[in-house]
Scaffold this motif. Structure first.
Motif, PDB file in Angstrom:
ATOM      1  N   SER A 110       0.924  -1.169  -0.052  1.00  0.00           N
ATOM      2  CA  SER A 110       0.237  -0.316   0.135  1.00  0.00           C
ATOM      3  C   SER A 110       1.364   1.354   0.099  1.00  0.00           C
ATOM      4  O   SER A 110       1.528   1.225   0.299  1.00  0.00           O
ATOM      5  N   TYR A 111       0.984   2.188  -0.472  1.00  0.00           N
ATOM      6  CA  TYR A 111       1.169   3.258  -0.787  1.00  0.00           C
ATOM      7  C   TYR A 111       1.020   3.746   0.444  1.00  0.00           C
ATOM      8  O   TYR A 111       2.126   4.754   0.799  1.00  0.00           O
ATOM      9  N   GLN A 112      -0.207   3.571   1.074  1.00  0.00           N
ATOM     10  CA  GLN A 112       0.146   4.585   2.681  1.00  0.00           C
ATOM     11  C   GLN A 112       0.088   3.904   3.826  1.00  0.00           C
ATOM     12  O   GLN A 112       0.696   4.325   4.777  1.00  0.00           O
ATOM     13  N   PHE A 120      10.407  11.687  -0.487  1.00  0.00           N
ATOM     14  CA  PHE A 120       9.279  11.040  -1.185  1.00  0.00           C
ATOM     15  C   PHE A 120       7.662  10.688   0.341  1.00  0.00           C
ATOM     16  O   PHE A 120       7.381  10.017  -0.502  1.00  0.00           O
ATOM     17  N   GLY A 121       8.261  11.000   1.604  1.00  0.00           N
ATOM     18  CA  GLY A 121       6.920  11.201   1.751  1.00  0.00           C
ATOM     19  C   GLY A 121       7.385  10.739   3.042  1.00  0.00           C
ATOM     20  O   GLY A 121       8.542   9.815   3.506  1.00  0.00           O
ATOM     21  N   PRO A 122       6.582  10.641   5.022  1.00  0.00           N
ATOM     22  CA  PRO A 122       6.994  10.683   6.319  1.00  0.00           C
ATOM     23  C   PRO A 122       6.803   8.780   5.910  1.00  0.00           C
ATOM     24  O   PRO A 122       6.587   7.990   5.780  1.00  0.00           O
ATOM     25  N   LEU A 125       7.210   1.880   8.249  1.00  0.00           N
ATOM     26  CA  LEU A 125       6.169   2.138   7.504  1.00  0.00           C
ATOM     27  C   LEU A 125       5.975   3.511   6.495  1.00  0.00           C
ATOM     28  O   LEU A 125       6.252   4.656   7.266  1.00  0.00           O
ATOM     29  N   TRP A 126       5.985   2.890   5.393  1.00  0.00           N
ATOM     30  CA  TRP A 126       5.849   4.765   4.348  1.00  0.00           C
ATOM     31  C   TRP A 126       4.718   4.450   3.925  1.00  0.00           C
ATOM     32  O   TRP A 126       3.882   4.416   2.976  1.00  0.00           O
ATOM     33  N   GLU A 127       4.354   6.328   3.895  1.00  0.00           N
ATOM     34  CA  GLU A 127       3.552   6.714   3.497  1.00  0.00           C
ATOM     35  C   GLU A 127       3.584   7.991   1.944  1.00  0.00           C
ATOM     36  O   GLU A 127       4.477   8.971   2.150  1.00  0.00           O
ATOM     37  N   MET A 128       3.572   6.373   1.211  1.00  0.00           N
ATOM     38  CA  MET A 128       4.486   7.589   0.181  1.00  0.00           C
ATOM     39  C   MET A 128       3.624   9.185  -0.603  1.00  0.00           C
ATOM     40  O   MET A 128       2.293   9.056  -0.635  1.00  0.00           O
TER      41      MET A 128
END
Length: 369
Positions: free
Chosen positions: A192-194, A223-225, A230-233
């Motif tokens: 998930s990109y979230q 490109f996101g926190p 876990l990466w929130e893209m």
């Protein structure tokens, strides 16, 4: 009220010019007052930066202020109590005819690319001996006129890696390739990109493409926190970076907008096609009409323009004689602290013309294109 004798100190000549008064804006007063009684580890640090050839700036932990000299109509005297006549006399140590005024300023990050020429990071650097210009994080932080928070944000925006303590701008084509791989693996691994697992991504890139974990980990953080692994893209930012790399190849010759969008879609794939929008690249291109009525794009980045406002407007009006309000504003955002400052620059260097189509800006100075 008792009389006090004012005397010139024996050290007046020696002390002349030794004292400066700085007028603090309200937010700096509050910052200093809030940390006066705080523990030493929690106290704020203020530092003045600037070489002999530069105007000095004052930096807090997260903001930069320009230092400007303002002449006083009245002379101020710097006095200290007399050591021999305590309470009855003061000694004049210096005379002050000006104060230093602080005004919010954009961070001076434009020198970074110049300092880092020859230090670019590219594919395969680990497998071959590379002679590099070595410029450390600490060295750059001490020389670049920016707060540490602004400096770190600048490294992220300019895509500069920190490897073994040294600054390494990543080659745009290599960055774009890594981002394309990330988008591909997001789909292949059903992430998930979230909330994508960072460890799974960096391990896959290392195992399948020999991309160092330190490199891919930093790129992901741009490109996101990342929280708890876990990466929130920021999908739009990733898509924009890939589109920007395509656009860079059309600096001298334009590309038809339809052709460019087709190339862009092919790069990011069907899963992320919904995030694609030309507005993501605002401030990096010029749009024109060709003879057949179609739109064409030319790479024209704001980051490549002069930082001096007068020189910036000269470049803009030599490129186009008339600019729509919405078109010119993105090319001024990096030299103005806020919209109010940007409007001041437009008022100083441009002339506004209102038409049924909207507001246009032309130069106050005539240029020959």
């Amino acid at each position: 009220m008792s009389d006090i004798d004012v005397r010139f100190s024996p050290s007046t000549a020696q002390d002349a010019g030794s004292f400066r008064l700085i007028e603090l804006p309200p937010e700096l007063c509050q910052l200093i007052e809030s940390t006066m009684n705080a523990p030493s580890h929690a106290q704020s640090t203020l530092c003045v930066k600037g070489s002999i050839a530069e105007d000095a700036v004052l930096c807090t932990a997260d903001k930069t202020y320009a230092l400007r000299s303002v002449q006083l109509s009245n002379t101020l005297l710097v006095t200290t109590p007399s050591r021999t006549d305590s309470g009855r006399a003061v000694n004049v140590r210096d005379q002050i005819h000006e104060v230093l005024e602080l005004a919010p300023s954009v961070p001076k990050l434009h020198k970074l690319p110049m300092f880092l020429k020859g230090a670019q990071y590219d594919e395969g650097d680990e497998d071959r001996r590379v002679t590099l210009v070595k410029y450390t994080y600490d060295q750059a932080l001490s020389e670049i006129q920016a707060s540490e928070a602004e400096f770190q944000r600048g490294l992220k925006e300019k895509r500069i890696l920190v490897l073994d303590g040294y600054l390494r701008p990543i080659v745009p084509t290599h960055l774009s390739t890594i981002l394309e791989l990330i988008l591909s693996y997001m789909v292949t691994l059903s992430l998930s990109y979230q909330a994508a697992g960072v460890e799974e991504l960096v391990s896959t890139l290392a195992d399948e493409h020999e991309i160092p974990r330190e490199v891919s980990g930093q790129i992901i953080s741009w490109f996101g926190p990342v929280k708890e692994g876990l990466w929130e893209m920021d999908v739009k930012a990733v898509v924009a970076e890939i589109g920007l790399e395509i656009l860079r190849h059309y600096k001298h010759e334009p590309i038809m907008e339809s052709e460019f969008l087709s190339k862009w879609k092919n790069k990011i794939g069907d899963t992320f096609e919904a995030f694609l929008a030309l507005e993501l690249l605002t401030g990096n291109y010029l749009r024109s009409q060709d003879n057949s009525g179609g739109a064409a794009l030319t790479y024209f980045p704001a980051s490549g323009l002069q930082v001096d406002p007068a020189a910036r407007f000269t470049e803009l009006f030599l490129t186009k004689q008339r600019w729509k309000s919405n078109d010119i504003e993105p090319f001024l955002s990096d030299i103005a602290v806020n919209s109010k400052e940007r409007d001041k620059l437009l008022l100083k260097y441009a002339r506004a013309i209102t038409t049924p189509e909207g507001t246009w800006y032309t130069s106050r100075v005539g240029y020959n294109n």
